[in-house]
Write a protein that holds these residues in place. Sequence first.
Motif: not given
Length: 117
Positions: A54-64, A66-75, A104-112
């Motif tokens: 997002d505009r603050h640098g927190a992750s909203v979504a990811w792709m196969f 992905a590196a250097g951000g928050p831990t990704t779940p099992v897709p 390195l954190v997930w955003s509070r914003s959803s993808w939508d």
Amino acid sequence: MDPIFDRVGGVCAWLHQGVIYSFRGEPLAYVRAEWVISYRGRYLGQLINGYFQDRHGASVAWMFGAAGGPTTPVPALPPNPPGLQELPPFPVVGVQPVSPVASLVWSRSSWDGFVGG
């Protein structure tokens, strides 16, 4: 067409040739350099190392890969990509956002919320 996963591992959108498509195949936004821009010319965030941020640098979504951000779940197993409903509009010219520092954190914003601006 590459799947985009949300913070819990579900497919939320698709990326194809720099265009982000909805689950139904409608163009939502585009990626220019690392910036994610809506077709109305609004800076939404960035795509850095496979993370949509997002505009603050927190992750909203990811792709196969992905590196250097928050831990990704099992897709989830991605469904078949949708047929593209329409050609994407021409990108807006002149958008020059300033990218935030990645987090390195997930955003509070959803993808939508992210693509809906």
